[in-house]
Design a protein around this motif. Structure first.
Motif, PDB file in Angstrom:
ATOM      1  N   ALA A  44     -28.970  60.583 -56.626  1.00  0.00           N
ATOM      2  CA  ALA A  44     -29.793  60.469 -57.822  1.00  0.00           C
ATOM      3  C   ALA A  44     -28.892  60.564 -59.054  1.00  0.00           C
ATOM      4  CB  ALA A  44     -30.851  61.566 -57.842  1.00  0.00           C
ATOM      5  N   LYS A  50     -27.868  60.815 -62.631  1.00  0.00           N
ATOM      6  CA  LYS A  50     -28.549  61.331 -63.811  1.00  0.00           C
ATOM      7  C   LYS A  50     -28.553  60.296 -64.941  1.00  0.00           C
ATOM      8  CE  LYS A  50     -27.400  66.161 -62.828  1.00  0.00           C
ATOM      9  NZ  LYS A  50     -26.725  67.386 -63.322  1.00  0.00           N
ATOM     10  N   GLY A  61     -34.760  60.309 -60.502  1.00  0.00           N
ATOM     11  CA  GLY A  61     -35.754  61.005 -59.698  1.00  0.00           C
ATOM     12  C   GLY A  61     -35.765  60.596 -58.239  1.00  0.00           C
ATOM     13  N   GLN A  80     -38.686  60.554 -52.013  1.00  0.00           N
ATOM     14  CA  GLN A  80     -38.830  59.187 -52.524  1.00  0.00           C
ATOM     15  C   GLN A  80     -38.216  58.146 -51.578  1.00  0.00           C
ATOM     16  OE1 GLN A  80     -37.998  61.846 -54.651  1.00  0.00           O
ATOM     17  NE2 GLN A  80     -40.132  61.794 -55.324  1.00  0.00           N
ATOM     18  N   GLY A 115     -40.202  56.807 -59.018  1.00  0.00           N
ATOM     19  CA  GLY A 115     -40.201  58.170 -58.489  1.00  0.00           C
ATOM     20  C   GLY A 115     -41.360  58.520 -57.590  1.00  0.00           C
ATOM     21  N   THR A 175     -43.596  59.295 -54.394  1.00  0.00           N
ATOM     22  CA  THR A 175     -43.254  59.844 -53.091  1.00  0.00           C
ATOM     23  C   THR A 175     -43.744  58.918 -51.982  1.00  0.00           C
ATOM     24  OG1 THR A 175     -45.303  61.119 -53.016  1.00  0.00           O
ATOM     25  CG2 THR A 175     -43.346  62.201 -53.947  1.00  0.00           C
TER      26      THR A 175
END
Length: 279
Positions: free
Chosen positions: A188, A190, A196, A201, A226, A228
């Motif tokens: 992930a 930044k 996210g 995910q 993002g 799920t």
């Protein structure tokens, strides 16, 4: 890869030994057609063998002898090849999307090279442990619409060719690449569309144990918003015709499979001609 690319195309006209009406000539004239058939079988056989060897890098099914020098060179690429060659800023996948659509992926983050402690689900880490972990390289990409994010990784192992071959056979025989408790984890990055992108995910993934190099190539994909995913699905299953799961319908299996294939192919090309780059 595309097994069989470059396979010779052989065309035979009307065989010698027959007249214009198709009537047979004496025995001496009928030997040549038989020879032509044998030659055709030999050429086609060589073509099939060539195609199988070409595809071995990502299927782990090669029966060709290992070249010790090439194998060792592949294992050293993690510190001798720039990251832009292992993970290009832009990767194009002709025909890699659903229905053969073209894809383009843009790199949005490169993880610091590291060990493997946090890169895999615990059971996958234990499964890969016999090969060892020399270095792990990862990068995350997004598609042209920025709808999806995909992390692709190159695990450089400490294993010899026999160990990698045994691991590849185990993955194939036990169907390990399709198990949801054996998934790689995303990176992930930044401040990017993948900020996210966590374990919840993950929508689709692929893991390929190479046999001609001490490398495991993998990729894991998800939505960039993002959301799920309750039921992730392996890329191999998701890209099957008629599959109606959410990862399949969105093309996330194609995202993971297509990007992993092209990064793996680039690795293969780099190790095959490390000294042939233009000055």
């Amino acid at each position: 890869m595309s097994p069989g690319d470059g396979r010779p195309v052989v065309s035979f006209g009307e065989p010698e030994g027959y007249d214009g009406a198709g009537r047979g000539r004496p025995l001496a004239g009928r030997v040549r057609p038989r020879t032509a058939v044998i030659a055709l079988c030999l050429v086609l056989g060589l073509g099939l063998i060539s195609g199988a060897v070409t595809g071995s890098w990502l299927t782990g099914e090669t029966t060709a002898p290992k070249d010790a020098g090439t194998y060792a060179a592949a294992g050293a690429l993690w510190h001798s090849v720039p990251v832009d060659e292992l993970f290009p800023a832009t990767v194009r996948g002709r025909g890699a999307g659903p229905g053969g659509a073209d894809r383009t992926w843009t790199r949005i983050g490169v993880a610091p090279d590291s060990g493997c402690a946090d890169a895999f689900d615990p059971l996958l880490r234990a499964t890969l442990a016999p090969a060892g972990c020399r270095r792990l390289l990862r990068a995350t990409y997004t598609d042209a619409t920025q709808s999806f994010v995909t992390t692709v990784g190159l695990l450089f192992t400490k294993a010899d060719a026999a160990t990698m071959g045994a691991l590849a056979r185990r993955f194939k025989d036990e169907g390990l690449a399709d198990r949801t408790d054996l998934m790689p984890r995303p990176y992930a990055a930044k401040g990017t569309a993948a900020a996210g992108f966590g374990d919840r995910q993950r929508a689709s993934w692929t893991v390929s144990v190479l046999t001609d190099a001490p490398v495991v190539v993998y990729a894991v994909s998800g939505w960039a918003d993002g959301r799920t995913v309750d039921t992730p699905q392996s890329a191999e299953q998701a890209i099957q015709s008629g599959t109606t799961t959410a990862p399949s319908q969105a093309g996330l299996g194609n995202e993971a499979q297509g990007l992993a294939d092209r990064v793996g192919r680039s690795l293969r090309e780099t190790v095959e001609s490390p000294t042939e780059k233009p000055s």
